[in-house]
Design an enzyme around this catalytic site. Structure first.
Site, mmCIF file in Angstrom:
data_model
loop_
_atom_site.group_PDB
_atom_site.id
_atom_site.type_symbol
_atom_site.label_atom_id
_atom_site.label_comp_id
_atom_site.label_asym_id
_atom_site.label_seq_id
_atom_site.Cartn_x
_atom_site.Cartn_y
_atom_site.Cartn_z
ATOM 1 N N GLN A 188 36.579 32.259 47.306
ATOM 2 C CA GLN A 188 35.419 33.110 47.028
ATOM 3 C C GLN A 188 34.270 32.273 46.468
ATOM 4 O O GLN A 188 34.488 31.338 45.709
ATOM 5 C CB GLN A 188 35.794 34.213 46.045
ATOM 6 C CG GLN A 188 34.731 35.286 45.939
ATOM 7 C CD GLN A 188 35.209 36.511 45.185
ATOM 8 O OE1 GLN A 188 36.391 36.692 44.971
ATOM 9 N NE2 GLN A 188 34.286 37.358 44.774
ATOM 10 N N SER A 227 42.205 29.648 45.444
ATOM 11 C CA SER A 227 42.263 31.022 44.941
ATOM 12 C C SER A 227 42.506 31.997 46.084
ATOM 13 O O SER A 227 43.580 32.024 46.667
ATOM 14 C CB SER A 227 40.981 31.338 44.160
ATOM 15 O OG SER A 227 41.095 32.559 43.475
ATOM 16 N N LEU A 228 41.505 32.814 46.453
ATOM 17 C CA LEU A 228 41.629 33.706 47.604
ATOM 18 C C LEU A 228 42.158 32.958 48.828
ATOM 19 O O LEU A 228 42.980 33.475 49.593
ATOM 20 C CB LEU A 228 40.250 34.305 47.925
ATOM 21 C CG LEU A 228 40.010 34.709 49.377
ATOM 22 C CD1 LEU A 228 40.730 35.992 49.669
ATOM 23 C CD2 LEU A 228 38.542 34.813 49.692
ATOM 24 N N ARG A 286 43.000 43.298 46.764
ATOM 25 C CA ARG A 286 42.858 42.335 45.657
ATOM 26 C C ARG A 286 41.400 42.276 45.205
ATOM 27 O O ARG A 286 41.090 42.294 44.001
ATOM 28 C CB ARG A 286 43.336 40.955 46.118
ATOM 29 C CG ARG A 286 43.216 39.823 45.085
ATOM 30 C CD ARG A 286 43.687 38.531 45.735
ATOM 31 N NE ARG A 286 43.728 37.382 44.828
ATOM 32 C CZ ARG A 286 42.758 36.498 44.678
ATOM 33 N NH1 ARG A 286 41.611 36.641 45.351
ATOM 34 N NH2 ARG A 286 42.902 35.463 43.858
ATOM 35 N N HIS A 339 40.077 34.340 36.996
ATOM 36 C CA HIS A 339 41.084 33.396 36.476
ATOM 37 C C HIS A 339 41.051 33.313 34.951
ATOM 38 O O HIS A 339 41.104 32.241 34.364
ATOM 39 C CB HIS A 339 40.925 32.021 37.135
ATOM 40 C CG HIS A 339 41.131 32.082 38.618
ATOM 41 N ND1 HIS A 339 42.362 32.310 39.181
ATOM 42 C CD2 HIS A 339 40.244 32.021 39.641
ATOM 43 C CE1 HIS A 339 42.228 32.366 40.505
ATOM 44 N NE2 HIS A 339 40.958 32.211 40.803
ATOM 45 N N GLN A 376 48.399 34.170 39.675
ATOM 46 C CA GLN A 376 47.167 33.437 40.015
ATOM 47 C C GLN A 376 45.891 34.166 39.592
ATOM 48 O O GLN A 376 44.874 33.550 39.311
ATOM 49 C CB GLN A 376 47.161 33.199 41.542
ATOM 50 C CG GLN A 376 46.123 32.219 42.033
ATOM 51 C CD GLN A 376 45.418 32.739 43.263
ATOM 52 O OE1 GLN A 376 44.745 33.751 43.225
ATOM 53 N NE2 GLN A 376 45.574 32.019 44.365
#
Length: 309
Positions: free
Chosen positions: A11, A93-94, A118, A198, A247
């Site tokens: 992202q 991440s994503l 998500r 995060h 995560q």
């Protein structure tokens, strides 16, 4: 044999117009966009192509949009270079969801739907909290961790040497930015994000994501997929599910993940999806590896040429 790892965008890589030239040039890309629209029940393709930017940057659109464009670049590259093999995947991440899909752990439609959910859960967590993030350039990890501890924020992304991202409550991020500058950071700047990704401020998204993942069929990856949380390869489907939930609030160990692959003899990395952020990180981690990318028609043609030679 050259060991190749595929890296998938996270992202922040979204940009209005992403994927449009691919859909125009390749019928297969148009088909994937149509499949995505059908799976989600709304016109994600037009959000990617036309925006507006305020709509595309909403987490619930940015996440499936980046997943989709990254998946399409992966499929087109395989179509253009059928002989291309890869021995590992990773995603920021994503992007870890796209990396898992490329390794056969997630079906395309299921992956698209879970990242849409998500994104929605994270968007709602952002709206329920007052959080932000900042990039800290030119300070080492130890000094940045000390600043985080004193300001009451967390280290969210360890991207590459000299580039870290911190996350937490908006007021505390402002304090941490000033502390980083006082400690000698080259730059410490607030990032244009919806919230404190995060970090513990995202905790409300975790149980909801866990419930969604519990209803999904996950398969053993066909190649190793590096976890953002551990910087090591995922193991069982149950462990994959647990790490994906973790995560959401855990630090992204990107530099360490790349060093895991480098230590295993990987010398070619291909960034798939919008932007070239991961290529930039790799330049600061190890300049000696071959770094390619596919984000649009020109980069697809350039990478195809290299791989086919």
């Amino acid at each position: 044999m050259t060991k190749t790892a595929l890296l998938f965008a996270g992202q922040g890589a979204q940009v209005v117009g992403m994927g449009r030239d691919l859909a125009t040039a390749f019928p297969a890309a148009k088909t994937w966009f149509d499949r995505a629209n059908a799976a989600l029940g709304y016109d994600l393709a037009s959000v990617c192509f036309e925006g507006p930017e305020s709509e595309l940057t909403r987490t619930e659109n940015a996440q499936p949009g980046i997943f989709l464009v990254s998946w399409i670049t992966f499929q087109l590259l395989r179509e253009q270079v059928p002989s291309m093999g890869f021995q590992a995947t990773a995603g920021l991440s994503l992007g870890e969801f796209t990396a898992l899909a490329a390794a056969g752990t997630l079906e395309f439609e299921a992956g698209l739907r879970i990242v849409r959910q998500r994104g929605r859960f994270m968007q709602e967590a952002c709206e329920a909290t007052r959080g932000g993030m900042a990039a800290v350039i030119g300070l080492d990890e130890a000094a940045t961790r000390q600043i985080c501890a004193e300001a009451g924020v967390v280290l969210a992304n360890l991207n590459c040497p000299g580039q870290l991202v911190i996350s937490g409550e908006t007021e505390k991020i402002a304090v941490a930015i000033e502390a980083a500058k006082a400690k000698g950071a080259k730059r410490a700047i607030s990032l244009p994000v919806a919230g404190a990704y995060h970090s513990p401020l995202m905790a409300s998204a975790q149980s909801r994501l866990q419930a969604e993942l519990a209803n999904m069929k996950l398969s053993e990856p066909a190649v190793p997929v590096i976890s953002n949380v551990t910087a090591q390869a995922h193991t069982t489907p149950a462990e994959i599910s647990a790490r994906l939930v973790e995560q959401v609030t855990a630090s992204v160990l990107w530099e360490q993940s790349m060093r895991t692959l480098l230590a295993q003899g990987f010398t070619r990395f291909i960034e798939l999806g919008p932007g070239t952020a991961l290529s930039g990180f790799m330049k600061r981690i190890d300049r000696n590896v071959q770094m390619l990318n596919v984000a649009d028609v020109p980069s697809l043609e350039a990478t195809t040429k290299v791989l086919a030679s």
